[in-house]
Design an enzyme around this catalytic site. Structure first.
Site, PDB file in Angstrom:
ATOM      1  N   LYS A  22       2.386   6.684  16.501  1.00  0.00           N
ATOM      2  CA  LYS A  22       1.645   7.133  15.312  1.00  0.00           C
ATOM      3  C   LYS A  22       1.141   5.927  14.518  1.00  0.00           C
ATOM      4  O   LYS A  22      -0.015   5.884  14.103  1.00  0.00           O
ATOM      5  CB  LYS A  22       2.572   7.975  14.418  1.00  0.00           C
ATOM      6  CG  LYS A  22       2.017   8.233  13.032  1.00  0.00           C
ATOM      7  CD  LYS A  22       2.966   9.052  12.178  1.00  0.00           C
ATOM      8  CE  LYS A  22       3.963   8.263  11.379  1.00  0.00           C
ATOM      9  NZ  LYS A  22       3.412   7.535  10.218  1.00  0.00           N
ATOM     10  N   ASN A  23       2.030   4.953  14.287  1.00  0.00           N
ATOM     11  CA  ASN A  23       1.668   3.840  13.410  1.00  0.00           C
ATOM     12  C   ASN A  23       0.665   2.878  14.042  1.00  0.00           C
ATOM     13  O   ASN A  23       0.129   2.011  13.352  1.00  0.00           O
ATOM     14  CB  ASN A  23       2.920   3.076  12.959  1.00  0.00           C
ATOM     15  CG  ASN A  23       3.712   3.864  11.929  1.00  0.00           C
ATOM     16  OD1 ASN A  23       3.263   4.931  11.486  1.00  0.00           O
ATOM     17  ND2 ASN A  23       4.864   3.360  11.549  1.00  0.00           N
ATOM     18  N   ARG A 129       5.760   1.933  -3.154  1.00  0.00           N
ATOM     19  CA  ARG A 129       4.791   1.545  -2.114  1.00  0.00           C
ATOM     20  C   ARG A 129       3.378   1.285  -2.643  1.00  0.00           C
ATOM     21  O   ARG A 129       2.427   1.988  -2.309  1.00  0.00           O
ATOM     22  CB  ARG A 129       4.747   2.608  -1.014  1.00  0.00           C
ATOM     23  CG  ARG A 129       6.058   2.750  -0.307  1.00  0.00           C
ATOM     24  CD  ARG A 129       6.010   3.787   0.772  1.00  0.00           C
ATOM     25  NE  ARG A 129       5.511   3.270   2.039  1.00  0.00           N
ATOM     26  CZ  ARG A 129       5.418   4.009   3.128  1.00  0.00           C
ATOM     27  NH1 ARG A 129       5.747   5.273   3.102  1.00  0.00           N
ATOM     28  NH2 ARG A 129       4.974   3.486   4.247  1.00  0.00           N
ATOM     29  N   ASP A 314      12.282   2.126   9.857  1.00  0.00           N
ATOM     30  CA  ASP A 314      12.004   3.480  10.347  1.00  0.00           C
ATOM     31  C   ASP A 314      13.085   3.998  11.304  1.00  0.00           C
ATOM     32  O   ASP A 314      13.017   5.153  11.734  1.00  0.00           O
ATOM     33  CB  ASP A 314      10.634   3.526  11.045  1.00  0.00           C
ATOM     34  CG  ASP A 314       9.482   3.464  10.042  1.00  0.00           C
ATOM     35  OD1 ASP A 314       9.731   3.544   8.831  1.00  0.00           O
ATOM     36  OD2 ASP A 314       8.322   3.327  10.491  1.00  0.00           O
ATOM     37  N   ARG A 406       4.578  15.463  11.065  1.00  0.00           N
ATOM     38  CA  ARG A 406       3.680  14.342  10.802  1.00  0.00           C
ATOM     39  C   ARG A 406       3.899  13.236  11.828  1.00  0.00           C
ATOM     40  O   ARG A 406       2.976  12.456  12.086  1.00  0.00           O
ATOM     41  CB  ARG A 406       3.938  13.770   9.402  1.00  0.00           C
ATOM     42  CG  ARG A 406       3.461  14.660   8.279  1.00  0.00           C
ATOM     43  CD  ARG A 406       3.584  13.926   6.963  1.00  0.00           C
ATOM     44  NE  ARG A 406       3.166  12.545   7.150  1.00  0.00           N
ATOM     45  CZ  ARG A 406       3.699  11.504   6.521  1.00  0.00           C
ATOM     46  NH1 ARG A 406       4.643  11.676   5.643  1.00  0.00           N
ATOM     47  NH2 ARG A 406       3.268  10.290   6.755  1.00  0.00           N
TER      48      ARG A 406
HETATM   49  C1  UD1 Z   1       4.258   0.742   7.614  1.00  0.00           C
HETATM   50  C2  UD1 Z   1       4.597   1.942   8.458  1.00  0.00           C
HETATM   51  C3  UD1 Z   1       5.900   2.577   7.990  1.00  0.00           C
HETATM   52  C4  UD1 Z   1       7.016   1.525   7.960  1.00  0.00           C
HETATM   53  C5  UD1 Z   1       6.575   0.301   7.158  1.00  0.00           C
HETATM   54  C6  UD1 Z   1       7.579  -0.841   7.216  1.00  0.00           C
HETATM   55  C7  UD1 Z   1       2.408   2.781   9.117  1.00  0.00           C
HETATM   56  C8  UD1 Z   1       1.392   3.842   9.023  1.00  0.00           C
HETATM   57  N1  UD1 Z   1       3.519   2.917   8.364  1.00  0.00           N
HETATM   58  O1  UD1 Z   1       4.069   1.220   6.270  1.00  0.00           O
HETATM   59  O2  UD1 Z   1       6.251   3.634   8.911  1.00  0.00           O
HETATM   60  O3  UD1 Z   1       8.167   2.083   7.357  1.00  0.00           O
HETATM   61  O4  UD1 Z   1       5.319  -0.203   7.659  1.00  0.00           O
HETATM   62  O5  UD1 Z   1       7.819  -1.225   8.522  1.00  0.00           O
HETATM   63  O6  UD1 Z   1       2.271   1.836   9.883  1.00  0.00           O
HETATM   64  N2  UD1 Z   1       4.303  -3.567  -0.489  1.00  0.00           N
HETATM   65  C9  UD1 Z   1       3.889  -3.957  -1.748  1.00  0.00           C
HETATM   66  N3  UD1 Z   1       2.542  -4.102  -1.969  1.00  0.00           N
HETATM   67  C10 UD1 Z   1       1.611  -3.887  -1.002  1.00  0.00           C
HETATM   68  C11 UD1 Z   1       2.051  -3.497   0.279  1.00  0.00           C
HETATM   69  C12 UD1 Z   1       3.405  -3.352   0.512  1.00  0.00           C
HETATM   70  O7  UD1 Z   1       4.698  -4.155  -2.645  1.00  0.00           O
HETATM   71  O8  UD1 Z   1       0.416  -4.042  -1.266  1.00  0.00           O
HETATM   72  C13 UD1 Z   1       5.744  -3.393  -0.217  1.00  0.00           C
HETATM   73  C14 UD1 Z   1       6.111  -1.941   0.056  1.00  0.00           C
HETATM   74  O9  UD1 Z   1       6.355  -1.219  -1.121  1.00  0.00           O
HETATM   75  C15 UD1 Z   1       7.351  -2.100   0.907  1.00  0.00           C
HETATM   76  C16 UD1 Z   1       7.066  -3.374   1.723  1.00  0.00           C
HETATM   77  O10 UD1 Z   1       6.067  -4.072   0.976  1.00  0.00           O
HETATM   78  O11 UD1 Z   1       8.480  -2.311   0.101  1.00  0.00           O
HETATM   79  C17 UD1 Z   1       6.587  -3.144   3.143  1.00  0.00           C
HETATM   80  O12 UD1 Z   1       5.520  -2.217   3.139  1.00  0.00           O
HETATM   81  P1  UD1 Z   1       4.407  -2.176   4.288  1.00  0.00           P
HETATM   82  O13 UD1 Z   1       4.841  -3.048   5.414  1.00  0.00           O
HETATM   83  O14 UD1 Z   1       3.091  -2.430   3.666  1.00  0.00           O
HETATM   84  O15 UD1 Z   1       4.508  -0.664   4.760  1.00  0.00           O
HETATM   85  P2  UD1 Z   1       3.326   0.295   5.183  1.00  0.00           P
HETATM   86  O16 UD1 Z   1       2.252  -0.466   5.851  1.00  0.00           O
HETATM   87  O17 UD1 Z   1       2.992   1.204   4.048  1.00  0.00           O
END
Ligand code: UD1
Length: 427
Positions: A22-23, A129, A314, A406
């Protein structure tokens, strides 16, 4: 709303085919916005999130043709995606709020069309997030970014220009958004402290197949030379490592023996290491792996979630269920998301002995869990409650299964085919 009924206690045996990730599927679909050529993606999983992304892209004006098996088979879905030269560049709230990953259209829309209006995704069950790192990094490429009425309004009057970007924290979505945007920026972009997740590498490899110039794929430093134009390509989505790990836990926790096909052991190294420590046998096979637990109780182990190649957040909830019935005490520390222990009270209702202290949970193994009605709070919590139900004595009813749909393809069919007593109750 549907629920799932499980009567636990059956060791699972047989074979489970692992779907495409999915990701990886979601950013790959968003990458179709970067070209007017056709991007054909195969091995796409049958999931609500994939349909949501298809819906969003169709709203923007992308032509989508759908092929491949209609469900039940092993070949996955095949989408042909063609983003013509005139597209709508607004991703509306109604679609973005359903799925955070919708924000992945921001980078490609901005890079190709010079503007994008994308609803802010807002909070979600596992933490706040934010997308601040995505926005700051796009601004470093020269984008004007404003927040107005809950939307990100981004434009690039002079086009995007390459820059040296250091992410303050590893972000999967941030790396993907910037990687896509940088492929069409002028000059060189360096993404330092980039996410190394296999799904990021999958996106980078697909972009290369579309004509992008990217070095350092799979490492924490990605170097991108912008090109004028990308073209269409054919690309198969990487296997889902979280689905792989979840079924590996299912084999272990039920004392079963599963052959997981269509996947690769190297994708779940960090998870396999903990499983082996816990007493689970894992062997690599040509078409996947075999996971079994023949004798003896499981042993507790300590786990800390980290960006790839560390233990994935995850898989945290699923591993916690295994520890809940292992000998001795285990500690799980969650370093990626705050508030990702919402499965704990539900597991305790099934007889688990778990105490949470800040970002750590202490799990004292119990002999047996007992079935109970439980409520899924997020995607990975849902599968962990199914795993708990498979290991528990008696009947478990999992409510709110829309989270599960999902991210897990036909979970009840895959498990039932291996001897689980599980059924979906449709409403
Ligand atoms: C992706 C995955 C999700 C997984 C996560 C971490 C997808 C669709 N989803 O989510 O399943 O759990 O990676 O491996 O691929 N953060 C900030 N600011 C930002 C971006 C991130 O503070 O602009 C923080 C987030 O709140 C979190 C951490 O950074 O604490 C990691 O988030 P991120 O790696 O961006 O997760 P996603 O890409 O949303």
């Amino acid at each position: 709303m549907d629920s799932i009924r499980i009567r636990g206690g059956q060791p699972l045996t047989g074979s489970i085919h692992i779907s495409g990730a999915k990701n990886a599927a979601l950013p790959l679909m968003a990458a179709s916005l970067l070209t007017d050529g056709e991007l054909t993606l195969s091995n796409l999983p049958h999931l609500v999130d994939v349909s949501t992304m298809a819906h969003l892209l169709a709203e923007l004006g992308v032509d989508i043709s759908m092929n491949g098996d209609a469900g039940g088979g092993h070949t996955g879905r095949v989408f042909g995606l063609k983003a013509k030269d005139t597209l709508d560049t607004t991703a509306p709230y109604d679609l973005v709020r359903k799925m955070r990953a919708s924000v992945l259209v921001l980078g490609p829309l901005l890079a190709r069309f010079g503007h994008a209006r994308v609803s802010l995704p807002g909070g979600c069950a596992i933490g706040t997030r934010p997308v601040d790192f995505h926005l700051k990094a796009l601004a470093q490429l020269g984008a004007d970014i404003e927040l107005s009425e809950g939307y990100v309004e981004a434009s690039t009057p002079k086009g995007l220009t390459g820059a040296h970007i250091v992410f303050p924290m590893v972000t999967v979505g941030g790396t993907e958004n910037l990687l896509m945007a940088a492929t069409l920026a002028e000059g060189e972009t360096v993404l330092a402290n980039a996410a190394r997740e296999p799904e990021v590498a999958d996106l980078a490899n697909c972009l290369v197949a579309m004509g992008a110039e990217i070095e350092g794929i799979g490492s924490d430093t990605l170097k991108i030379q912008g090109v004028q134009k990308l073209h269409g390509a054919d690309y198969a989505v990487v296997p889902d490592r979280i689905e792989t790990g979840s079924y590996a836990v299912a084999a272990a926790i039920t004392g079963g023996d599963l052959h997981l096909t269509g996947t690769r052991l190297e994708l779940i190294d960090a998870v396999a290491e903990i499983l082996v420590q816990a007493g689970v046998e894992i062997s690599e096979m040509d078409d996947g792996m075999r996971v079994s637990r023949a004798n003896g109780p499981l042993q507790g182990a300590d786990v800390m979630t980290e960006p790839y190649p560390g233990f994935p957040t995850d898989m945290q909830a699923q591993m916690m269920v295994l520890m809940a019935v292992a000998d001795g005490a285990s500690m799980i520390t969650e370093t990626i998301f705050e508030n990702r222990f919402m499965h704990v009270p539900e597991l305790c209702r099934m007889g688990a002995n778990i105490n949470v202290h800040g970002a750590s949970a202490i799990i004292r193994g119990v002999e047996r869990l007992s079935g109970a009605p439980v409520m899924a709070t997020d995607l990975r919590a849902s599968i962990s409650l199914i795993l708990a139900g498979l290991a528990a004595e008696g009947e478990t009813i999992l409510n709110r299964v829309y989270h599960l749909d999902r991210g897990y393809e036909r979970v009840e069919d895959k498990l039932a085919a291996c001897g689980a007593d599980i059924e979906r109750i449709r409403e």
